[in-house]
Design a protein around this motif. Structure first.
Motif, PDB file in Angstrom:
ATOM      1  N   PHE A   1       0.832  -1.207   0.000  1.00 46.72           N
ATOM      2  CA  PHE A   1       0.000   0.000   0.000  1.00 46.72           C
ATOM      3  C   PHE A   1       0.861   1.250   0.000  1.00 46.72           C
ATOM      4  N   ARG A   2       1.940   1.221   0.762  1.00 46.87           N
ATOM      5  CA  ARG A   2       2.839   2.366   0.847  1.00 46.87           C
ATOM      6  C   ARG A   2       3.492   2.638  -0.507  1.00 46.87           C
ATOM      7  N   LEU A   3       3.874   1.597  -1.219  1.00 45.48           N
ATOM      8  CA  LEU A   3       4.483   1.739  -2.535  1.00 45.48           C
ATOM      9  C   LEU A   3       3.494   2.358  -3.527  1.00 45.48           C
ATOM     10  N   LEU A   4       2.262   1.890  -3.514  1.00 43.48           N
ATOM     11  CA  LEU A   4       1.236   2.454  -4.395  1.00 43.48           C
ATOM     12  C   LEU A   4       0.957   3.916  -4.048  1.00 43.48           C
ATOM     13  N   TRP A   5       0.915   4.196  -2.764  1.00 39.69           N
ATOM     14  CA  TRP A   5       0.674   5.574  -2.320  1.00 39.69           C
ATOM     15  C   TRP A   5       1.800   6.491  -2.796  1.00 39.69           C
ATOM     16  N   ALA A   6       3.034   6.064  -2.617  1.00 39.84           N
ATOM     17  CA  ALA A   6       4.183   6.869  -3.033  1.00 39.84           C
ATOM     18  C   ALA A   6       4.196   7.063  -4.546  1.00 39.84           C
ATOM     19  N   ALA A   7       3.870   6.027  -5.297  1.00 42.46           N
ATOM     20  CA  ALA A   7       3.838   6.139  -6.758  1.00 42.46           C
ATOM     21  C   ALA A   7       2.748   7.109  -7.204  1.00 42.46           C
ATOM     22  N   SER A   8       1.597   7.056  -6.557  1.00 45.51           N
ATOM     23  CA  SER A   8       0.511   7.957  -6.947  1.00 45.51           C
ATOM     24  C   SER A   8       0.844   9.403  -6.590  1.00 45.51           C
ATOM     25  N   VAL A   9       1.509   9.616  -5.464  1.00 50.89           N
ATOM     26  CA  VAL A   9       1.893  10.970  -5.075  1.00 50.89           C
ATOM     27  C   VAL A   9       2.910  11.531  -6.063  1.00 50.89           C
ATOM     28  N   ARG A  10       3.885  10.740  -6.446  1.00 50.53           N
ATOM     29  CA  ARG A  10       4.893  11.210  -7.396  1.00 50.53           C
ATOM     30  C   ARG A  10       4.287  11.456  -8.775  1.00 50.53           C
ATOM     31  N   THR A  11       3.371  10.601  -9.183  1.00 52.45           N
ATOM     32  CA  THR A  11       2.712  10.798 -10.473  1.00 52.45           C
ATOM     33  C   THR A  11       1.880  12.076 -10.454  1.00 52.45           C
ATOM     34  N   ARG A  12       1.156  12.295  -9.380  1.00 56.20           N
ATOM     35  CA  ARG A  12       0.357  13.515  -9.275  1.00 56.20           C
ATOM     36  C   ARG A  12       1.249  14.751  -9.282  1.00 56.20           C
ATOM     37  N   TYR A  13       2.356  14.693  -8.566  1.00 57.12           N
ATOM     38  CA  TYR A  13       3.276  15.824  -8.541  1.00 57.12           C
ATOM     39  C   TYR A  13       3.814  16.109  -9.944  1.00 57.12           C
ATOM     40  N   PHE A  14       4.213  15.070 -10.660  1.00 50.18           N
ATOM     41  CA  PHE A  14       4.732  15.253 -12.015  1.00 50.18           C
ATOM     42  C   PHE A  14       3.672  15.864 -12.918  1.00 50.18           C
ATOM     43  N   LEU A  15       2.450  15.350 -12.868  1.00 45.43           N
ATOM     44  CA  LEU A  15       1.381  15.851 -13.736  1.00 45.43           C
ATOM     45  C   LEU A  15       1.004  17.285 -13.383  1.00 45.43           C
TER      46      LEU A  15
END
Length: 123
Positions: free
Chosen positions: A2-16
Motif C-alpha cells: 500500500f505504501r508503494l502504491l501511495w508513493a507512486a501515486s503521489v509522485r505521479t500527481r506531482y509530475f502531472l
C-alpha cells in the motif's frame, strides 16, 4: 504494498501537476490574479474536443488502439476547462465580497479613529 502504491501515486500527481500544460494553466487560473481568466479559458475546451474527435475518427478508420488513451486524456482536459469557468467565477465573486467587507471594516475603523481624535481635541 500500500505504501508503494501511495508513493507512486503521489509522485505521479506531482509530475502531472508540475509539467502538464493544462494543469499548469489551471493552477495559474486558480490564483487571485488568474480568476478573471476562468471564463475565457473555457474556450480552450474546444481544441481538446476537436482533438478527441480526430482521434476517434482515426480509431474508427482502423487506427491503433492506444489512441483511445489520448481520447480519454483530451476529453478529461476539456471537462477540466469547461468546469473552471463557473468555479473561477464563484471564487471571484466570493473573494470580491470578502474584499469589499474588509474595505468597509477598514473605513469604519478609520472613521471611528477620526471621530475619537476629534472628540479628544474638542474637549
Amino acid at each position: 504494498m500500500f505504501r508503494l502504491l501511495w508513493a507512486a501515486s503521489v509522485r505521479t500527481r506531482y509530475f502531472l501537476r508540475r509539467y502538464m500544460p493544462a494543469n499548469v494553466l489551471l493552477d495559474r487560473i486558480r490564483t487571485r490574479r488568474g480568476l478573471k481568466w476562468g471564463l475565457p479559458a473555457m474556450l480552450l475546451a474546444a481544441p481538446y474536443l476537436l482533438a478527441a474527435s480526430i482521434c476517434t475518427n482515426l480509431i474508427a478508420d482502423g487506427g491503433p488502439g492506444w489512441l483511445n488513451l489520448l481520447v480519454i486524456l483530451f476529453i478529461w482536459n476539456a471537462l477540466k476547462f469547461i468546469l473552471i469557468g463557473p468555479v473561477s467565477l464563484a471564487h471571484l465573486v466570493r473573494i470580491r465580497l470578502h474584499e469589499a467587507a474588509e474595505r468597509r471594516r477598514a473605513r469604519r475603523r478609520s472613521d471611528a479613529m477620526k471621530s475619537a481624535r476629534y472628540a479628544t481635541i474638542g474637549s
